[in-house]
Motif scaffolding. Structure first.
Motif, mmCIF file in Angstrom:
data_model
loop_
_atom_site.group_PDB
_atom_site.id
_atom_site.type_symbol
_atom_site.label_atom_id
_atom_site.label_comp_id
_atom_site.label_asym_id
_atom_site.label_seq_id
_atom_site.Cartn_x
_atom_site.Cartn_y
_atom_site.Cartn_z
ATOM 1 N N ASP A 80 14.502 -4.868 -7.771
ATOM 2 C CA ASP A 80 14.394 -4.850 -6.321
ATOM 3 C C ASP A 80 14.717 -3.468 -5.792
ATOM 4 O O ASP A 80 15.618 -2.786 -6.288
ATOM 5 C CB ASP A 80 15.352 -5.867 -5.688
ATOM 6 C CG ASP A 80 14.617 -7.121 -5.270
ATOM 7 O OD1 ASP A 80 13.411 -7.211 -5.544
ATOM 8 O OD2 ASP A 80 15.248 -8.017 -4.685
ATOM 9 N N ALA A 81 14.012 -3.047 -4.747
ATOM 10 C CA ALA A 81 14.246 -1.745 -4.143
ATOM 11 C C ALA A 81 15.652 -1.676 -3.572
ATOM 12 O O ALA A 81 16.259 -2.674 -3.218
ATOM 13 C CB ALA A 81 13.219 -1.484 -3.048
ATOM 14 N N ALA A 82 16.169 -0.448 -3.488
ATOM 15 C CA ALA A 82 17.547 -0.254 -3.055
ATOM 16 C C ALA A 82 17.746 -0.512 -1.571
ATOM 17 O O ALA A 82 18.846 -0.844 -1.135
ATOM 18 C CB ALA A 82 18.003 1.171 -3.384
ATOM 19 N N SER A 83 16.706 -0.356 -0.761
ATOM 20 C CA SER A 83 16.856 -0.554 0.683
ATOM 21 C C SER A 83 15.596 -1.196 1.242
ATOM 22 O O SER A 83 14.518 -1.105 0.643
ATOM 23 C CB SER A 83 17.119 0.782 1.380
ATOM 24 O OG SER A 83 15.941 1.578 1.368
ATOM 25 N N PRO A 84 15.713 -1.845 2.423
ATOM 26 C CA PRO A 84 14.547 -2.523 3.007
ATOM 27 C C PRO A 84 13.401 -1.577 3.311
ATOM 28 O O PRO A 84 12.249 -2.009 3.429
ATOM 29 C CB PRO A 84 15.119 -3.119 4.296
ATOM 30 C CG PRO A 84 16.590 -3.217 4.067
ATOM 31 C CD PRO A 84 16.932 -2.053 3.197
ATOM 32 N N THR A 85 13.677 -0.268 3.443
ATOM 33 C CA THR A 85 12.611 0.671 3.775
ATOM 34 C C THR A 85 11.802 1.078 2.558
ATOM 35 O O THR A 85 10.741 1.679 2.687
ATOM 36 C CB THR A 85 13.199 1.934 4.422
ATOM 37 O OG1 THR A 85 14.130 2.531 3.516
ATOM 38 C CG2 THR A 85 13.906 1.602 5.724
ATOM 39 N N ASP A 86 12.326 0.788 1.365
ATOM 40 C CA ASP A 86 11.600 1.140 0.139
ATOM 41 C C ASP A 86 10.554 0.081 -0.178
ATOM 42 O O ASP A 86 10.530 -1.006 0.399
ATOM 43 C CB ASP A 86 12.570 1.252 -1.047
ATOM 44 C CG ASP A 86 13.522 2.424 -0.882
ATOM 45 O OD1 ASP A 86 13.122 3.402 -0.243
ATOM 46 O OD2 ASP A 86 14.654 2.331 -1.397
ATOM 47 N N ALA A 87 9.696 0.427 -1.115
ATOM 48 C CA ALA A 87 8.747 -0.575 -1.600
ATOM 49 C C ALA A 87 9.539 -1.717 -2.215
ATOM 50 O O ALA A 87 10.655 -1.540 -2.689
ATOM 51 C CB ALA A 87 7.811 0.066 -2.622
ATOM 52 N N GLY A 88 8.969 -2.888 -2.242
ATOM 53 C CA GLY A 88 9.724 -4.061 -2.645
ATOM 54 C C GLY A 88 10.025 -4.166 -4.120
ATOM 55 O O GLY A 88 10.849 -4.980 -4.521
ATOM 56 N N TRP A 89 9.404 -3.334 -4.954
ATOM 57 C CA TRP A 89 9.567 -3.491 -6.402
ATOM 58 C C TRP A 89 9.660 -2.118 -7.056
ATOM 59 O O TRP A 89 8.843 -1.237 -6.802
ATOM 60 C CB TRP A 89 8.379 -4.249 -6.977
ATOM 61 C CG TRP A 89 8.462 -4.500 -8.465
ATOM 62 C CD1 TRP A 89 7.886 -3.760 -9.454
ATOM 63 C CD2 TRP A 89 9.174 -5.546 -9.120
ATOM 64 N NE1 TRP A 89 8.186 -4.285 -10.688
ATOM 65 C CE2 TRP A 89 8.975 -5.392 -10.513
ATOM 66 C CE3 TRP A 89 9.955 -6.612 -8.666
ATOM 67 C CZ2 TRP A 89 9.523 -6.238 -11.452
ATOM 68 C CZ3 TRP A 89 10.502 -7.465 -9.604
ATOM 69 C CH2 TRP A 89 10.281 -7.283 -10.971
ATOM 70 N N ILE A 90 10.692 -1.920 -7.905
ATOM 71 C CA ILE A 90 10.852 -0.672 -8.642
ATOM 72 C C ILE A 90 10.338 -0.894 -10.061
ATOM 73 O O ILE A 90 10.880 -1.707 -10.802
ATOM 74 C CB ILE A 90 12.334 -0.248 -8.707
ATOM 75 C CG1 ILE A 90 12.918 -0.101 -7.309
ATOM 76 C CG2 ILE A 90 12.487 1.048 -9.489
ATOM 77 C CD1 ILE A 90 14.405 0.153 -7.302
ATOM 78 N N GLU A 91 9.279 -0.176 -10.418
ATOM 79 C CA GLU A 91 8.707 -0.352 -11.749
ATOM 80 C C GLU A 91 9.619 0.281 -12.802
ATOM 81 O O GLU A 91 9.988 -0.345 -13.789
ATOM 82 C CB GLU A 91 7.317 0.288 -11.810
ATOM 83 C CG GLU A 91 6.603 0.084 -13.141
ATOM 84 C CD GLU A 91 6.240 -1.366 -13.403
ATOM 85 O OE1 GLU A 91 6.128 -1.736 -14.586
ATOM 86 O OE2 GLU A 91 6.079 -2.138 -12.422
ATOM 87 N N ASP A 92 9.959 1.556 -12.596
ATOM 88 C CA ASP A 92 10.836 2.275 -13.519
ATOM 89 C C ASP A 92 12.224 2.343 -12.903
ATOM 90 O O ASP A 92 12.459 3.088 -11.955
ATOM 91 C CB ASP A 92 10.300 3.681 -13.788
ATOM 92 C CG ASP A 92 8.937 3.656 -14.474
ATOM 93 O OD1 ASP A 92 8.777 2.855 -15.409
ATOM 94 O OD2 ASP A 92 8.054 4.429 -14.062
ATOM 95 N N VAL A 93 13.138 1.586 -13.449
ATOM 96 C CA VAL A 93 14.478 1.482 -12.883
ATOM 97 C C VAL A 93 15.234 2.794 -13.099
ATOM 98 O O VAL A 93 15.387 3.247 -14.242
ATOM 99 C CB VAL A 93 15.247 0.318 -13.526
ATOM 100 C CG1 VAL A 93 16.663 0.229 -12.958
ATOM 101 C CG2 VAL A 93 14.499 -0.996 -13.306
ATOM 102 N N PRO A 94 15.728 3.452 -12.041
ATOM 103 C CA PRO A 94 16.418 4.739 -12.179
ATOM 104 C C PRO A 94 17.874 4.551 -12.587
ATOM 105 O O PRO A 94 18.444 3.461 -12.427
ATOM 106 C CB PRO A 94 16.318 5.326 -10.763
ATOM 107 C CG PRO A 94 16.333 4.117 -9.873
ATOM 108 C CD PRO A 94 15.578 3.046 -10.629
#
Length: 418
Positions: free
Chosen positions: A214-228
């Motif tokens: 899940d993205a870190a904040s509501p303003t980000d895209a809803g899905w993180i493909e490559d987890v940082p």
């Protein structure tokens, strides 16, 4: 002519990416070259003062010096009784000895260091220690002797206490190559295991896909493909902190693009040149197999002489014996055993993910790694033997360091005069 200082005064933030290379007055050391385009990491303001520069050093290295029980802390040089010494060598400031962008003064450890810094304060050391008579002023920091900051493995009382140890402790003596004769040794490099989410520690502890992706904040895209790494830090803060202070993660920690294997100054495998380094580079997605991370992930990138020699080393044979079940758990010696050692943290044991933490100078390995299997004298000699290090410790040391002999001799002298 526009000088470098004038350009910095105009504001280094006006320059981006490779443009900043024009501001470099000389090549950057191995320790800092990855962040050389993040000028503000060290130069926090235009025309940075000595105190501001010192604070930048402390921000990155202060905790390490605190843990190492720094032998020459700043307090020693702010003591009025040492004013005469400060006049000769102002060791209140890191940059007195460690001046960046001076390749002609860069030592083997990859940092800039004057050869005669010990001589400035210890000119008369031979009067107190006859064993030092005739030694060159530039030999103080030779392998197995003195380190300016961290002497934990070379303190005189430590050397004396371990002076009678044999080369190998029982575990290293029992686990000989002959005990592995019937082991079906797997290759050092193996294909990464397929994603095995259902058998992973994350799944077994109830971690959901959304917890990582899940993205870190509501303003980000809803899905993180490559987890940082920042996302991994939600649960693995200490490991990510260590990663960010080591060679693998320091670019990420400085808000630069992640390091790629091709940007390293050590030889790397051609096929790994574009591989970006983050948590999942070594801990394969979903499965996070620690056996893969301990050896295969390292040798999948590193192609220097020391790394290539691991496959035929005694350490590797012990590792094969452990992973094949012939030898007990914990008896193997992987890349991570030495370069990512286990450290106590409260009531848990964690892996130090700063692979440079016990490597500069390499005698720092003695307490955290070597003495688990070997005697202190043997360890000092092995780490001082450059050819042996390159060969990944495939034979007995070919050099001998007199540190323990000097320490025991000095103790005997004191006992005779008391």
């Amino acid at each position: 002519m526009v000088t470098t200082a004038a350009l910095i005064g105009l504001g280094i933030t006006a320059f981006r990416g490779d443009q900043r290379t024009a501001l470099l007055p000389g090549a950057t050391t191995h320790g800092h070259y990855q962040i050389e385009l993040s000028c503000e990491s060290c130069h926090t303001a235009a025309f940075t003062s000595a105190d501001e520069m010192q604070q930048a050093c402390v921000d990155c290295h202060g905790e390490e010096l605190s843990v190492s029980e720094d032998s020459h802390p700043k307090s020693k040089f702010t003591d009025p009784r040492n004013a005469s010494r400060v006049a000769r060598l102002d060791a209140r400031y890191c940059v007195t000895c460690h001046t960046e962008h001076r390749p002609e003064a860069t030592a083997t450890m990859g940092l800039s260091l004057p050869d005669d810094y010990c001589y400035q304060c210890h000119l008369d050391v031979a009067d107190e220690r006859p064993t030092h008579e005739g030694l060159g002023f530039d030999t103080c920091a030779d392998a197995g002797c003195h380190n300016f900051h961290d002497n934990r493995a070379l303190y005189e009382d430590f050397l004396v206490a371990h002076s009678l140890e044999t080369a190998n402790h029982p575990i290293a003596t029992v686990l000989t190559r002959s005990s592995l004769a019937e082991a079906d040794a797997p290759p050092v490099l193996v294909d990464a295991p397929p994603d095995g989410w259902t058998g992973s520690a994350h799944h077994l502890e109830g971690t959901l896909c959304a917890d990582c992706h899940d993205a870190a904040s509501p303003t980000d895209a809803g899905w993180i493909e490559d987890v940082p790494p920042a996302k991994c830090a939600d649960c693995h803060e200490q490991q990510v902190t260590g990663f960010g202070t080591g060679r693998h993660g320091m670019r990420w920690a400085a808000d630069l693009s992640p390091m790629t294997a091709g940007e390293a100054r050590l030889p790397m495998r051609n096929e790994a040149a574009d591989r970006q380094l983050d948590c999942s580079t070594c801990h394969t997605s979903h499965r996070y197999d620690t056996e893969v991370a301990a050896v295969d992930a390292c040798l999948g990138c590193h192609d220097d002489e020391h790394s290539r020699a691991y496959a035929t080393s005694p350490h590797a044979e012990l590792w094969w014996g452990e992973v094949s079940g012939v030898l007990p758990e914990g008896s193997g010696v992987s890349c991570a055993t030495c370069h990512l050692p286990r450290v106590a943290s409260g009531d848990r044991v964690r892996v130090q993910h700063n692979q440079n933490d016990n490597l500069r100078p390499n005698e720092k390995m003695i307490r955290s790694v070597c003495v688990n299997c070997h005697g202190v004298g043997f360890s000092i000699d092995a780490l001082a033997d450059r050819a042996l290090v390159l060969g990944n410790f495939d034979a007995a040391p070919g050099v001998h360091v007199e540190s323990i002999t000097m320490a025991t001799g000095r103790l005997s002298e004191r006992e005779r005069t008391e």
